[in-house]
Design an enzyme around this catalytic site. Structure first.
Site, short mmCIF file in Angstrom:
data_model
loop_
_atom_site.label_atom_id
_atom_site.label_comp_id
_atom_site.label_asym_id
_atom_site.label_seq_id
_atom_site.Cartn_x
_atom_site.Cartn_y
_atom_site.Cartn_z
N GLU A 162 35.18 39.77 52.14
CA GLU A 162 36.58 39.31 52.00
C GLU A 162 37.33 40.00 53.37
O GLU A 162 38.53 40.94 52.94
CB GLU A 162 37.20 39.75 50.74
CG GLU A 162 36.65 38.74 49.62
CD GLU A 162 37.60 38.66 48.45
OE1 GLU A 162 38.94 39.34 48.50
OE2 GLU A 162 37.43 38.05 47.39
N GLU A 355 31.33 35.60 43.96
CA GLU A 355 32.45 35.98 42.77
C GLU A 355 33.39 34.89 42.31
O GLU A 355 33.73 33.88 42.92
CB GLU A 355 33.68 37.01 43.55
CG GLU A 355 33.07 38.31 43.78
CD GLU A 355 34.04 39.37 44.57
OE1 GLU A 355 35.49 39.15 44.23
OE2 GLU A 355 33.85 40.00 45.37
C1 GCO Z 1 37.99 40.86 45.71
C2 GCO Z 1 37.13 41.94 45.67
C3 GCO Z 1 36.78 42.38 44.31
C4 GCO Z 1 37.70 42.31 43.32
C5 GCO Z 1 37.84 40.98 42.56
C6 GCO Z 1 38.75 40.94 41.29
O1 GCO Z 1 37.56 39.66 45.73
O2 GCO Z 1 39.28 41.25 45.98
O3 GCO Z 1 35.96 41.33 46.25
O4 GCO Z 1 36.46 43.63 44.64
O5 GCO Z 1 37.67 43.49 42.24
O6 GCO Z 1 37.88 40.03 43.47
O7 GCO Z 1 39.89 41.05 42.18
#
Ligand code: GCO
Length: 457
Positions: A162, A355
């Site tokens: 990200e 994710e």
């Molecule tokens: C993100 C990060 C994660 C977060 C998850 C929840 O996508 O911000 O990769 O570390 O913890 O997405 O917000």
């Protein structure tokens, strides 16, 4: 059709969010250590202990086996490998990850390793961080050291998690570590060096890995989905997803196009508020390295429809989501139909959902179990939508639920709970939630339990 036989059913975490052991065995300081130490996180929380995974990794691998995970997306803490960010390698840090990887393999869980998930070495921050023209090489040198040690056992690598977030929130708005508020000129340099770092890291992986590796990244972006399946609405979703809407460094194509098409988007000036930065044309050939999958973190989508104005799309007003998680994020299961479909259509790579998940109001009930029916429903709906995308011809290689366990949610600390496993922080006791048991059965059926649930794309 259904899910492929070798589908990577997984769960994800990140080093700073679960490990703790911040000063153990020679680990260097990260920008998140100092950001927490300065009192910037809710309730004064920090990753100092987190889920104590640094000491409890063996117990946590056993939990992954109990759930029946096929894959585990983890990240490596750069300051554990190179405490000063570059130069000397910390043998104890490499040895820790070697033990963890060996335990995963022994448990039949394939490691998918993210090489940078925000815990940037403070020593490099003090040398200018992502503004320093050496920053791509710093990252590549660290990556080479890791892959040289683990490349004989690890086949799946993700370079960066990200960039939209750690650059946008950490370097533009200052809401995350290191808390900087760059102007647009410096922001454009940081974006460009981060993209170069991705390219140099892919080259380092290819050079250090003793066998062919599968490489990608984990990008997040605002996915738009159409209000109806009318061609005009679908085109509106494409435009909303792949145009740069306004000044800012969060736009999808600002990162995706250089990395996966080898060009900055034509509307780059929109992102940089009219200023088109000057970069060396050869840089794009470094950034645009061939990779094997398109990793993307998708939590939700905005709903759009065709409009008569020049943009060609408008956001549908009102509450289109079926609900909201405890952070107020809309729950929009079809995001896992339209996101993979639109991304696969534009970039032509197999998609991996690196994710997807939700924060819920989780705590142990009087019977001692953690009942999380809404996460179960969330999983069923999203996986059903993903299965529909596969049935409609989108190549999807895996799904990593965020997260394996409750953990440190950055500036929000430990209040949000995203895990399939509950963590009682005062005792570090783990409790597999109902969703973790549900996911186990779904994996065992290779997704048959979510077929045809009627979650339409
Ligand atoms: C993100 C990060 C994660 C977060 C998850 C929840 O996508 O911000 O990769 O570390 O913890 O997405 O917000």
């Amino acid at each position: 059709m259904g899910f492929p036989a070798d589908f990577a059913w997984g769960a994800a975490t990140a080093a700073y969010q679960i490990e703790g052991g911040s000063a153990a065995d020679g680990r260097g300081v990260s920008v998140w250590d100092s950001y927490c130490n300065d009192g910037n996180v809710e309730r004064g929380d920090s990753g100092l202990e987190a889920c104590d995974h640094y000491n409890r990794w063996s117990e946590d691998v056993a939990l992954m086996a109990e759930i029946g995970l096929k894959g585990y997306r983890m990240s490596i803490a750069w300051p554990r490998i190179m405490p000063a960010g570059t130069g000397a390698v910390n043998e104890a840090g490499l040895a820790y990850y070697e033990r963890l990887v060996d335990a995963l393999l022994a448990a039949g869980v394939t490691p998918w390793i993210t090489l940078f998930h925000w815990d940037y070495p403070r020593a490099l921050y003090l040398r200018g961080g992502w503004l320093n023209p050496d920053s791509p090489r710093w990252f590549a040198d660290y990556v080479h050291a890791v892959v040289e040690r683990l490349g004989d056992r690890v086949d799946h690598w993700l370079t960066i998690n990200e960039p939209q977030c750690f650059l946008g929130l950490g370097h533009r708005t200052g809401e995350q570590a290191p808390g900087l508020t760059y102007g647009m000129s410096d922001a454009s340099t940081a974006v460009h060096n981060t993209l170069l770092a991705h390219g140099r890291a892919v080259q380092a992986i290819r050079a250090a890995s003793p066998h062919p590796a599968r490489v990608g990244a984990a990008l997040v972006g605002k996915i738009a989905m159409p209000q109806t399946t009318a061609p005009a609405d679908i085109e509106a979703a494409r435009r909303a997803t792949f145009t740069l809407h306004r000044p800012g460094i969060g736009g999808n194509t600002l990162y995706m196009d250089p990395m996966y098409r080898g060009t900055y988007p034509d509307d780059l000036a929109v992102a940089y508020d009219g200023m088109v930065p000057m970069f060396d044309a050869d840089d794009l050939a470094v950034i645009h390295q061939p990779v094997e999958f398109f990793g993307t973190n998708i939590y939700s989508a905005e709903v759009v429809r065709a409009s008569d104005d020049a943009r060609g799309y408008e956001q549908v007003p009102g509450h289109t989501a079926i609900g909201y998680n405890t952070l107020g994020w809309p729950v929009q299961p079809e995001c896992l139909y339209w996101g993979p479909r639109l991304l696969h259509e534009r970039y032509g790579l197999p998609v991996v959902i690196t994710e997807n998940g939700m924060a819920a109001h989780d705590w142990p009930s009087l019977d001692g179990a953690v009942h999380d029916p809404q996460r179960v429903d969330f999983l069923a709906r999203h996986l059903s939508a993903l299965g529909r995308a596969i049935d409609d011809g989108v190549t999807v290689d895996g799904y990593f639920h965020w997260s394996l366990m409750d953990n440190f949610e950055w500036s929000l600390g430990y209040r949000p709970r995203f895990g399939l496993v509950y963590v009682d922080y005062p005792t570090q006791r783990r409790i597999v939630k109902d969703s973790g048991r549900w996911y186990r059965d779904c994996i065992a059926s290779n997704g048959a339990t979510v077929a045809d649930l009627g979650v339409s794309g």
